[in-house]
Design a protein around this motif. Sequence first.
Motif, PDB file in Angstrom:
ATOM      1  N   GLY A  12      -6.047 -21.423   0.896  1.00 11.44           N
ATOM      2  CA  GLY A  12      -7.253 -20.988   0.200  1.00 11.44           C
ATOM      3  C   GLY A  12      -8.163 -20.196   1.117  1.00 11.44           C
ATOM      4  N   ARG A  13      -8.344 -20.702   2.323  1.00 10.66           N
ATOM      5  CA  ARG A  13      -9.182 -19.994   3.292  1.00 10.66           C
ATOM      6  C   ARG A  13      -8.540 -18.661   3.681  1.00 10.66           C
ATOM      7  NH1 ARG A  13      -9.794 -20.825   9.200  1.00 10.66           N
ATOM      8  NH2 ARG A  13     -11.788 -19.911   9.805  1.00 10.66           N
ATOM      9  N   THR A  14      -7.212 -18.664   3.824  1.00  9.94           N
ATOM     10  CA  THR A  14      -6.509 -17.430   4.164  1.00  9.94           C
ATOM     11  C   THR A  14      -6.669 -16.389   3.062  1.00  9.94           C
ATOM     12  OG1 THR A  14      -4.875 -18.591   5.534  1.00  9.94           O
ATOM     13  CG2 THR A  14      -4.252 -16.418   4.675  1.00  9.94           C
ATOM     14  N   GLU A  15      -6.530 -16.797   1.808  1.00 14.57           N
ATOM     15  CA  GLU A  15      -6.678 -15.849   0.709  1.00 14.57           C
ATOM     16  C   GLU A  15      -8.086 -15.269   0.679  1.00 14.57           C
ATOM     17  OE1 GLU A  15      -4.878 -16.080  -3.480  1.00 14.57           O
ATOM     18  OE2 GLU A  15      -6.909 -16.861  -3.759  1.00 14.57           O
ATOM     19  N   ALA A  16      -9.090 -16.110   0.880  1.00 14.22           N
ATOM     20  CA  ALA A  16     -10.469 -15.622   0.881  1.00 14.22           C
ATOM     21  C   ALA A  16     -10.683 -14.623   2.012  1.00 14.22           C
ATOM     22  CB  ALA A  16     -11.434 -16.794   1.016  1.00 14.22           C
ATOM     23  N   PHE A  17     -10.103 -14.907   3.174  1.00 19.57           N
ATOM     24  CA  PHE A  17     -10.258 -14.003   4.312  1.00 19.57           C
ATOM     25  C   PHE A  17      -9.565 -12.669   4.042  1.00 19.57           C
ATOM     26  CE2 PHE A  17      -8.671 -12.157   8.234  1.00 19.57           C
ATOM     27  CZ  PHE A  17      -9.845 -12.043   8.965  1.00 19.57           C
ATOM     28  N   LEU A  18      -8.342 -12.710   3.518  1.00 20.54           N
ATOM     29  CA  LEU A  18      -7.608 -11.483   3.250  1.00 20.54           C
ATOM     30  C   LEU A  18      -8.314 -10.624   2.208  1.00 20.54           C
ATOM     31  CD1 LEU A  18      -3.932 -12.839   3.208  1.00 20.54           C
ATOM     32  CD2 LEU A  18      -5.081 -11.592   5.048  1.00 20.54           C
ATOM     33  N   ASN A  19      -8.934 -11.261   1.230  1.00 17.10           N
ATOM     34  CA  ASN A  19      -9.702 -10.516   0.238  1.00 17.10           C
ATOM     35  C   ASN A  19     -10.854  -9.762   0.887  1.00 17.10           C
ATOM     36  OD1 ASN A  19      -9.293 -10.995  -2.969  1.00 17.10           O
ATOM     37  ND2 ASN A  19      -8.378 -12.664  -1.800  1.00 17.10           N
ATOM     38  N   GLN A  20     -11.471 -10.378   1.891  1.00 15.94           N
ATOM     39  CA  GLN A  20     -12.597  -9.747   2.570  1.00 15.94           C
ATOM     40  C   GLN A  20     -12.124  -8.660   3.538  1.00 15.94           C
ATOM     41  OE1 GLN A  20     -14.865 -12.447   5.002  1.00 15.94           O
ATOM     42  NE2 GLN A  20     -16.495 -10.973   5.395  1.00 15.94           N
ATOM     43  N   LYS A  24      -8.784  -6.932  -2.824  1.00 14.32           N
ATOM     44  CA  LYS A  24      -8.601  -8.066  -3.706  1.00 14.32           C
ATOM     45  C   LYS A  24      -7.114  -8.375  -3.846  1.00 14.32           C
ATOM     46  CE  LYS A  24      -9.699  -9.813  -8.318  1.00 14.32           C
ATOM     47  NZ  LYS A  24     -10.302  -9.491  -9.637  1.00 14.32           N
ATOM     48  N   MET A  25      -6.760  -9.638  -3.622  1.00 10.98           N
ATOM     49  CA  MET A  25      -5.356 -10.025  -3.698  1.00 10.98           C
ATOM     50  C   MET A  25      -5.205 -11.493  -4.041  1.00 10.98           C
ATOM     51  SD  MET A  25      -4.064 -10.279   0.293  1.00 10.98           S
ATOM     52  CE  MET A  25      -4.755  -8.716   0.813  1.00 10.98           C
ATOM     53  N   ARG A  26      -4.009 -11.818  -4.508  1.00  5.94           N
ATOM     54  CA  ARG A  26      -3.618 -13.206  -4.716  1.00  5.94           C
ATOM     55  C   ARG A  26      -2.430 -13.488  -3.805  1.00  5.94           C
ATOM     56  NH1 ARG A  26      -1.168 -13.839  -8.973  1.00  5.94           N
ATOM     57  NH2 ARG A  26      -1.006 -11.678  -9.707  1.00  5.94           N
ATOM     58  N   ILE A  27      -2.429 -14.658  -3.150  1.00  2.00           N
ATOM     59  CA  ILE A  27      -1.303 -15.007  -2.293  1.00  2.00           C
ATOM     60  C   ILE A  27      -0.790 -16.385  -2.679  1.00  2.00           C
ATOM     61  CG2 ILE A  27      -2.234 -13.657  -0.377  1.00  2.00           C
ATOM     62  CD1 ILE A  27      -2.877 -16.335   1.023  1.00  2.00           C
ATOM     63  N   GLY A  28       0.410 -16.665  -2.260  1.00  2.00           N
ATOM     64  CA  GLY A  28       1.011 -17.973  -2.464  1.00  2.00           C
ATOM     65  C   GLY A  28       1.975 -18.247  -1.338  1.00  2.00           C
ATOM     66  N   VAL A  61      -1.597  -7.160  -4.366  1.00  2.00           N
ATOM     67  CA  VAL A  61      -2.793  -6.536  -3.798  1.00  2.00           C
ATOM     68  C   VAL A  61      -3.216  -5.334  -4.639  1.00  2.00           C
ATOM     69  CG1 VAL A  61      -3.837  -5.633  -1.680  1.00  2.00           C
ATOM     70  CG2 VAL A  61      -1.876  -7.191  -1.536  1.00  2.00           C
ATOM     71  N   THR A  62      -4.518  -5.211  -4.875  1.00  2.00           N
ATOM     72  CA  THR A  62      -5.070  -4.038  -5.553  1.00  2.00           C
ATOM     73  C   THR A  62      -5.091  -2.859  -4.571  1.00  2.00           C
ATOM     74  OG1 THR A  62      -7.331  -4.629  -4.929  1.00  2.00           O
ATOM     75  CG2 THR A  62      -6.514  -5.477  -7.039  1.00  2.00           C
ATOM     76  N   PRO A  63      -5.270  -1.625  -5.046  1.00  2.00           N
ATOM     77  CA  PRO A  63      -5.280  -0.470  -4.129  1.00  2.00           C
ATOM     78  C   PRO A  63      -6.276  -0.637  -2.992  1.00  2.00           C
ATOM     79  CG  PRO A  63      -5.166   0.287  -6.390  1.00  2.00           C
ATOM     80  CD  PRO A  63      -5.383  -1.199  -6.464  1.00  2.00           C
ATOM     81  N   LEU A  64      -5.850  -0.270  -1.804  1.00  2.00           N
ATOM     82  CA  LEU A  64      -6.667  -0.460  -0.607  1.00  2.00           C
ATOM     83  C   LEU A  64      -7.708   0.639  -0.419  1.00  2.00           C
ATOM     84  CD1 LEU A  64      -3.800  -1.410   1.868  1.00  2.00           C
ATOM     85  CD2 LEU A  64      -5.555  -2.964   1.027  1.00  2.00           C
ATOM     86  N   GLY A  65      -7.430   1.830  -0.946  1.00  2.00           N
ATOM     87  CA  GLY A  65      -8.297   2.962  -0.668  1.00  2.00           C
ATOM     88  C   GLY A  65      -8.070   3.536   0.716  1.00  2.00           C
ATOM     89  N   ARG A  66      -7.095   3.000   1.436  1.00  2.00           N
ATOM     90  CA  ARG A  66      -6.752   3.463   2.774  1.00  2.00           C
ATOM     91  C   ARG A  66      -5.235   3.537   2.892  1.00  2.00           C
ATOM     92  NH1 ARG A  66      -9.044   0.021   7.244  1.00  2.00           N
ATOM     93  NH2 ARG A  66      -9.315   1.984   8.331  1.00  2.00           N
ATOM     94  N   LEU A  67      -4.746   4.354   3.794  1.00  2.00           N
ATOM     95  CA  LEU A  67      -3.317   4.438   4.052  1.00  2.00           C
ATOM     96  C   LEU A  67      -2.910   3.235   4.883  1.00  2.00           C
ATOM     97  CD1 LEU A  67      -0.682   6.062   3.867  1.00  2.00           C
ATOM     98  CD2 LEU A  67      -1.389   7.258   5.955  1.00  2.00           C
ATOM     99  N   CYS A  68      -1.888   2.512   4.447  1.00  2.00           N
ATOM    100  CA  CYS A  68      -1.481   1.268   5.102  1.00  2.00           C
ATOM    101  C   CYS A  68      -0.062   1.403   5.639  1.00  2.00           C
ATOM    102  CB  CYS A  68      -1.573   0.109   4.110  1.00  2.00           C
ATOM    103  SG  CYS A  68      -1.111  -1.495   4.809  1.00  2.00           S
ATOM    104  N   TYR A 104       0.239  -2.981  -4.800  1.00  2.00           N
ATOM    105  CA  TYR A 104       1.567  -3.330  -4.306  1.00  2.00           C
ATOM    106  C   TYR A 104       1.711  -4.843  -4.259  1.00  2.00           C
ATOM    107  CZ  TYR A 104      -0.799  -3.927   0.249  1.00  2.00           C
ATOM    108  OH  TYR A 104      -1.647  -4.324   1.266  1.00  2.00           O
ATOM    109  N   GLU A 105       2.951  -5.308  -4.191  1.00  2.00           N
ATOM    110  CA  GLU A 105       3.227  -6.741  -4.188  1.00  2.00           C
ATOM    111  C   GLU A 105       4.517  -6.994  -3.431  1.00  2.00           C
ATOM    112  OE1 GLU A 105       3.725  -7.906  -8.219  1.00  2.00           O
ATOM    113  OE2 GLU A 105       5.562  -6.724  -8.518  1.00  2.00           O
TER     114      GLU A 105
END
Length: 310
Positions: A12-20, A24-28, A61-68, A104-105
């Motif tokens: 849960g903490r990891t997902e919140a951190f990655l979102n920031q 915006k993303m969901r992980i499992g 993951v939703t679009p990043l707006g940056r090249l990854c 992407y996913e």
Amino acid sequence: MPTFAFDSDDLGRTEAFLNQAYAKMRIGGDTRSSRTQILRDAAGTVSVDRLDLNYNMSYDVTPLGRLCLCTVQSGTIRNRVAGDAEDVYGPGDTVVLAPPDRPYEGEVQRSRYVITMLDPGLLADVTGAEEPVRLLDHRPVSADAGRRLARTIEHVRGDLLADPQATELPLMLSAASQLLAATVLSTFPNSALTSAAGGPRDDRPVSVRRAISFMEDNTANPISTADVAAAARVSVRSLQYAFRAHLGTTPMGHLRRVRLAAAHADLRAADPATTTVTGVATRWGFLHAGRFAAAYKAAYGHPPSGTLRD
């Protein structure tokens, strides 16, 4: 963009951190063992993150707006950008994980890897292009090009981004960003280099172009979809999807078109006194005379015998 370190075994903490930190993303993942370690070095519009996951983590993951970009050091990453087929990356691969404008996913499978993100506008700045520059494939044009990009990323990270004093020097930061962008452009096929070469722009992925070139070089040889995929440096599944998306057919369907064109050329040049339609069809791998005649008429508007007589 701050430099930071993150270490947690709480999903849960990891997902919140990655979102920031990303988008915006969901992980499992496996909640019994889910340690995530991330070290970020960043300055300006460039960031380099080193990640270590000791578990399998799925992501959406939703679009990043940056090249990854992604460089895999160990483990496996399965990734699918919306609209493309899934691809699988392993140790030594440096790829475009996601363009700026598409979600992407996939799944990270017990991996250590490096994520490099940069403003896509840097690509246009380097080339002087008036329009946004698009990368036309997610894999490098060659293994050497991929290794060169990985070395450049490590140079930028280790010699600039990780040095607090260096990141306060605007000229050095600008030069490093431009070096990274220029290396990206030399690593992946892109719209700027295609249009700069003159003539009509070919927006087909480099994998498709490699496959077509291989087919044209081996039209008279027995080749399979697996052979074509190997020459194009992609998986069979990715090749099939790319041909459907960009050519509206399968790899073998396109190969039949190429061979049909070769048969057409032979029939036009042949002497009807010494050549038969069946002989030409057999030479190019068409063993069923009726199917060959039907395909030929659909392509050229008349039966193959008409071309031979003319």
